[in-house]
Scaffold this active site. Structure first.
Site, PDB file in Angstrom:
ATOM      1  N   SER A 139      15.442 -57.280  -4.836  1.00 17.25           N
ATOM      2  CA  SER A 139      15.296 -58.142  -3.668  1.00 17.25           C
ATOM      3  C   SER A 139      13.902 -58.772  -3.595  1.00 17.25           C
ATOM      4  CB  SER A 139      15.639 -57.360  -2.396  1.00 17.25           C
ATOM      5  OG  SER A 139      16.158 -58.230  -1.411  1.00 17.25           O
ATOM      6  N   LYS A 191      17.636 -63.941  24.962  1.00 17.56           N
ATOM      7  CA  LYS A 191      16.279 -63.417  24.843  1.00 17.56           C
ATOM      8  C   LYS A 191      16.266 -62.016  24.229  1.00 17.56           C
ATOM      9  CE  LYS A 191      11.872 -63.071  25.260  1.00 17.56           C
ATOM     10  NZ  LYS A 191      11.032 -63.728  24.250  1.00 17.56           N
TER      11      LYS A 191
END
Length: 331
Positions: A139, A191
């Site tokens: 990765s 949020k």
């Protein structure tokens, strides 16, 4: 008298507990913190020319690492590699760099910063940079390797895992069973996106997926640029998060060589950008803090790279890790 004994025993246990907590959490810079300069350690060779080994190990992050049992910290991989490259750039005798990579990846931004720093270093220094994969180079570690001129891997290396993951937990159902309610107050419906205390709405999932997809596209473009001999169509098939053995990666064109460290060092010395294309017997060096000896390449490790005392539980209870995107192979 018995009550006094109980009191003294309790006091002793309390003091012992405080002492042990102090050992675990107190910071003692003498044991860990960074020193102002590197020391050059010669691993092998005797010629004037040098090849620098830069270890990239453990989870790639821009956060400082715990460096000892007594606390303290060492530079983050990002800070250390940037400083190493700056130090190496001023040495005219360095003719090549070997990135010794043993990492499952890390955060998106840390991986990208190191990748960019190596590209800039190559542009200024005009010397070859090779990557050498050890146990794991997955990765974000593979992302970083895309900055190198060529990639070699040990026969037992595992690599790949090209993709993005946002890790997280949802504990709402368990909290409901315990009668615990989230009372967070937000300024908008999204949020608290990714909060472990509430269920994701379909819109929130779409938002997070779009970010993952965008970051993946960046990763894919970096790999496409770094592996020009692999067709885009084939890259789209195999850049799906899968991992490869060294043999599989070589077959797919994801690495260039399979061998051991000495073999890949020789390949670097044969690179056209290796000044004079001379083989000789250059010094193989690494930089370290402190005065410890480096007798062979396998002792060239990053300072401060210690396993967690919590055995991975620190990930679970680290609140800062909940809202991050990773280029990481994490089992």
């Amino acid at each position: 008298m018995p009550s006094r004994k109980i009191y003294l025993t309790s006091l002793t246990l309390l003091l012992a507990s405080l002492f042990l907590q102090g050992c675990i959490f107190a910071s003692f810079p003498t044991f860990g913190g960074p020193r102002p300069n590197f020391e050059e350690k010669v691993i092998s060779g005797k010629d004037k020319d040098k090849i620098l080994v830069i270890p990239i190990e453990g989870v790639i992050t821009d956060e400082n690492r715990e460096s000892s049992f007594f606390g303290g910290s060492a530079e983050s991989p990002v800070a250390r590699i940037k400083e190493t490259l700056k130090f190496a750039e001023s040495d005219p005798e360095i003719k090549g760099v070997l990135l010794k990579i043993n990492s499952p990846g890390g955060t998106v931004t840390a991986s990208d910063i190191i990748y960019q720093e190596i590209l800039r270093f190559k542009e200024r220094k005009k010397i070859p940079v090779f990557s050498v994969f050890m146990d794991t180079a997955a990765s974000g570690a593979y992302y970083i390797a895309m900055s190198s001129d060529a990639i070699g891997a040990h026969p037992t290396t595992v690599t790949g895992s090209i993709g993005v993951i946002m890790q997280g937990f949802n504990v709402k159902e368990g909290m409901d069973k315990l009668g615990i309610k989230d009372q967070s107050i937000t300024s908008g419906a999204n949020k608290a996106i990714g909060s472990p205390f509430s269920e994701q709405s379909p819109e929130q999932r779409r938002i997070l997926q779009s970010i993952v997809d965008n970051l993946y596209d960046r990763f894919f473009q970096i790999v496409k640029l770094g592996r020009p001999n692999v067709s885009e169509a084939r890259l789209k098939e195999i850049c799906d998060g899968r991992i490869f053995t060294a043999q599989q990666a070589k077959k797919e064109g994801m690495i260039d060589y399979i061998g051991y460290f000495d073999d890949i060092q020789i390949q670097l010395m044969l690179h056209p950008n290796y000044l004079g294309n001379r083989r000789g017997n250059p010094k193989l060096i690494t930089y370290q803090r402190g005065s410890g000896r480096v007798d062979n390449i396998y002792l060239a490790n990053e300072s401060g790279n210690r396993p967690s005392m919590l055995g991975g539980m620190d990930k679970l209870f680290n609140s800062n890790s909940n809202a991050r995107f990773y280029y990481l192979w994490d089992l």
